[in-house]
Design a protein around this motif. Structure first.
Motif, PDB file in Angstrom:
ATOM      1  N   ILE A 234       0.931  -1.253   0.141  1.00 37.99           N
ATOM      2  CA  ILE A 234       0.154   0.192   0.531  1.00 37.99           C
ATOM      3  C   ILE A 234       0.460   0.983   0.163  1.00 37.99           C
ATOM      4  O   ILE A 234       0.078   2.338  -0.730  1.00 37.99           O
ATOM      5  CB  ILE A 234      -1.031  -0.108   1.582  1.00 37.99           C
ATOM      6  CG1 ILE A 234      -1.326   1.720   1.521  1.00 37.99           C
ATOM      7  CG2 ILE A 234      -0.342  -0.338   2.929  1.00 37.99           C
ATOM      8  CD1 ILE A 234      -3.170   1.055   0.147  1.00 37.99           C
ATOM      9  N   VAL A 235       1.470   0.951   0.888  1.00 35.53           N
ATOM     10  CA  VAL A 235       3.093   2.132   0.238  1.00 35.53           C
ATOM     11  C   VAL A 235       3.673   2.551  -1.169  1.00 35.53           C
ATOM     12  O   VAL A 235       2.927   3.700  -1.507  1.00 35.53           O
ATOM     13  CB  VAL A 235       4.088   1.817   2.087  1.00 35.53           C
ATOM     14  CG1 VAL A 235       5.383   3.246   1.753  1.00 35.53           C
ATOM     15  CG2 VAL A 235       3.396   1.930   3.220  1.00 35.53           C
ATOM     16  N   MET A 236       3.796   1.037  -1.553  1.00 36.67           N
ATOM     17  CA  MET A 236       4.687   1.310  -2.649  1.00 36.67           C
ATOM     18  C   MET A 236       3.315   1.661  -3.508  1.00 36.67           C
ATOM     19  O   MET A 236       3.455   3.179  -4.104  1.00 36.67           O
ATOM     20  CB  MET A 236       4.692   0.507  -3.050  1.00 36.67           C
ATOM     21  CG  MET A 236       6.146  -0.300  -2.991  1.00 36.67           C
ATOM     22  SD  MET A 236       6.797  -1.639  -3.773  1.00 36.67           S
ATOM     23  CE  MET A 236       6.505  -2.517  -2.785  1.00 36.67           C
TER      24      MET A 236
ATOM     25  N   THR B 118       0.629   3.919  -2.912  1.00 38.58           N
ATOM     26  CA  THR B 118       0.111   5.682  -2.446  1.00 38.58           C
ATOM     27  C   THR B 118       1.303   6.334  -3.313  1.00 38.58           C
ATOM     28  O   THR B 118       1.032   7.059  -3.571  1.00 38.58           O
ATOM     29  CB  THR B 118      -0.717   5.912  -0.925  1.00 38.58           C
ATOM     30  OG1 THR B 118       0.826   5.504   0.266  1.00 38.58           O
ATOM     31  CG2 THR B 118      -1.528   4.965  -0.902  1.00 38.58           C
TER      32      THR B 118
END
Lengths: 268, 319
Positions: free
Chosen positions: A116-118, A120
């Protein structure tokens, strides 16, 4: 007593078998449910045996476009990521250079970062620099190449590490140019590793959901389609495609492994 | 009378040294050798830096913007966004941490015997079994996760067996499920799906580390009258430790951000931080800076853990 002793001797094997059961049972449920004729929209309950889904795996075309988009992206991402990753693996194994620590960290972080970090961060980058119209095929492809590269590097690197460097020295002693040494000796030996890396990239890209969802805009890949479908009702065709993927995988494993067993069983 | 030339000079004259042109060519080759690794690295590393490191700045700047969907968002350096999202969603943040800790612990409990069995007891079946562990990677994980809905269904045989053995009331007593005869849409089913999906990530590094252990060390342990358990504790475990730490990291960190299991197998009471981020960034929430702020919190948290690990263990073991 005999039973207890037998159990004690094989406890690890029994535990391992149970864990394998846990890992593989959903695959068999997928195959089983592909023969289900659901009564409602949600295909999570066994109703009645039927071949319908197998006769018509693309369900009048609704699955066609997402499947083709996923295939196209996976093929392109595999091609680019395999080339980039193989070059990095060669540099790391065959050369000494400054900045090795930096390179290793840059390769490790994408594997450890939450998806999810990559997703977003890329979405923020694309929105801030190109605007919302950029989202779609190009942005998904860029993201997929990014997260596949590290996996290609570890796979090719382990193959290169297992190779005898003497073979290349021997080629040079026989007056092969560096170019000839590479194409006639090194490349054929590393090729299976590169092949495995390409397969892994393809699987990772074809199956990715979270990063794709963030970078897709209005495009719908196959996993994204399943995700949306789960809320509305799941056609049994989804399980047919899952079963086909399982069959292809098992066939691939068989092709790779069976010749080796035949060899070892002859040797025994 | 001139002195006779020294022997070395005679040799120099007899064996012609490299001409100026050849010297230049040699230098060029050397320089090419020195730049070759960078030429090989450049395209891939630049790609990773541009699309992995640089976007981190982008999300940080987005996280301090203000505005709304209709008028657009402007960079106003409003750091209070972080306080807002914490007070609104700290429950989901803590829940995500709990789920991923549970997932990691159960993955380790399952991965250790599995990796041990494949590395030391499987003999010529080793490659096949490892292929079966990785096989799930090659069939769609959303479809397989969906299969757990069938497996754990209220009237399915798993729940039936659990009811008969009085496991379901026990789970609901522990707060892992909400009713005494159903497990779907509860923390139990979510963690079950997570363990299933992340187990291969735990097994792989542990197996790689165990495979390198010389089996003669086990024999030595037995020769010295150590029990199988003592040999495992004193020989296998310490030698497999880099793999165990790597597997823990590769499971825990991706698990914190995962929301697919919480959505597919969970319900309204199992909402995790990934779901909130998804809704804010691209869904009905519509407050992109809030989504970005939550993502930055997740990013900083995982980055600190990962960098601490890299500093201690290095990356050579895994990458």
């Amino acid at each position: 007593m005999a039973v207890i002793n037998w159990f004690r001797k094989h406890v690890i094997a029994i535990v391992a078998f149970l864990i394998f059961f846990f890992l593989l049972v959903p695959n068999f449920v997928v195959v089983w449910m592909s023969f289900n004729k659901p009564s409602g929209k949600y295909n999570v309950k066994w109703e009645k045996f039927s071949f319908d889904a197998w006769k018509n795996p693309l369900d009048d075309g609704i699955l066609h476009d997402p499947l083709m988009l996923s295939l196209e992206i996976a093929l392109l991402a595999t091609l680019v990521a395999t080339i980039l990753g193989t070059m990095i693996a060669f540099a790391i194994v065959r050369h000494k250079f400054k900045g090795r620590g930096f390179v290793n960290s840059v390769l490790f972080l994408p594997m450890a970062a939450p998806e999810i970090v990559m997703g977003t961060t890329l979405l923020a980058l694309f929105l801030n620099t190109f605007g919302v119209d950029f989202l779609g095929f190009k942005s998904i492809l860029i993201a997929h190449i990014m997260f596949c590269v590290s996996y290609v590097v570890i796979t090719v690197k382990s193959r290169l590490n297992g190779m005898d460097p003497m073979l290349e020295k021997a080629a040079q002693d026989l007056y092969a140019t560096p170019w000839q040494t590479f194409w006639r000796v090194t490349f054929p030996l590393v090729a299976p590793g590169i092949g495995a890396a390409a397969l892994l990239s393809f699987a990772l890209s074809f199956d990715d959901f979270i990063i794709t969802e963030m970078t897709a805009g209005n495009s719908v890949t196959f996993p994204y389609w399943i995700w949306n479908a789960v809320q509305k009702g799941i056609p049994p065709q989804v399980n047919v495609i899952g079963s086909l993927m399982l069959i292809i995988t098992l066939a691939g494993i068989a092709v790779a492994e069976v010749p080796k067993w035949l060899k070892t069983s002859k040797a025994h | 009378m001139t002195a006779p030339p020294a022997a070395a000079e005679v040799v120099d004259e007899l064996v012609p040294g490299p001409t100026a042109a050849e010297q230049r060519a040699d230098k060029r080759v050397l320089r090419r050798r020195a730049t070759l690794p960078y030429l090989l690295l450049a395209p891939g590393i630049i790609w990773l830096v541009v699309f992995f490191i640089v976007p981190m700045w982008s999300i940080v700047s987005t996280s301090v913007e203000t505005g709304d969907m209709d008028t657009g968002f402007v960079l106003s350096w409003r750091w209070a966004n972080f306080g807002d999202v914490w007070s609104q969603w700290h429950q989901q943040i803590i829940r995500s941490l709990e789920y991923s800790v549970m997932c990691t612990v159960f993955c380790l409990i399952l991965a250790l015997p599995l990796a041990y069995f494949i590395a030391f007891k499987a003999g010529r079946w080793k490659n096949l079994l490892m292929a079966l562990v990785v096989a799930p990677f090659f069939t769609s994980y959303l479809i397989r996760t969906l299969a757990w809905k069938t497996i754990l269904a209220d009237d399915g045989w798993v729940v039936h067996t659990m009811n008969t053995l009085h496991i379901t009331p026990l789970l609901s007593g522990m707060g892992w499920t909400y009713s005494s005869n159903s497990v779907l849409q509860t923390p139990f089913s979510v963690v079950c799906g997570m363990v299933y999906n992340f187990l291969p990530f735990t097994v792989l590094p542990i197996y790689t580390a165990m495979e390198k252990i010389d089996p003669r060390l086990h024999e030595a342990g037995q020769d010295l009258y150590a029990s199988a358990w003592a040999t495992f504790r004193k020989v296998t475990f310490p030698l497999a430790l880099p793999g165990i730490v790597g597997g823990t990291l590769l499971t825990f960190i991706p698990a914190v951000g995962d929301y697919t299991n919480a959505v597919m197998l969970g319900g309204p009471k199992t909402k995790v931080i990934g779901t909130v981020i998804e809704q804010q960034m691209i869904g009905t929430g519509g407050n992109i800076p809030y989504g970005a702020a939550l993502s930055v919190m997740l990013m900083v948290g995982t980055l600190v853990i990962t960098l601490a690990y890299i500093k201690k263990a290095g990356t050579e073991e895994i990458v």
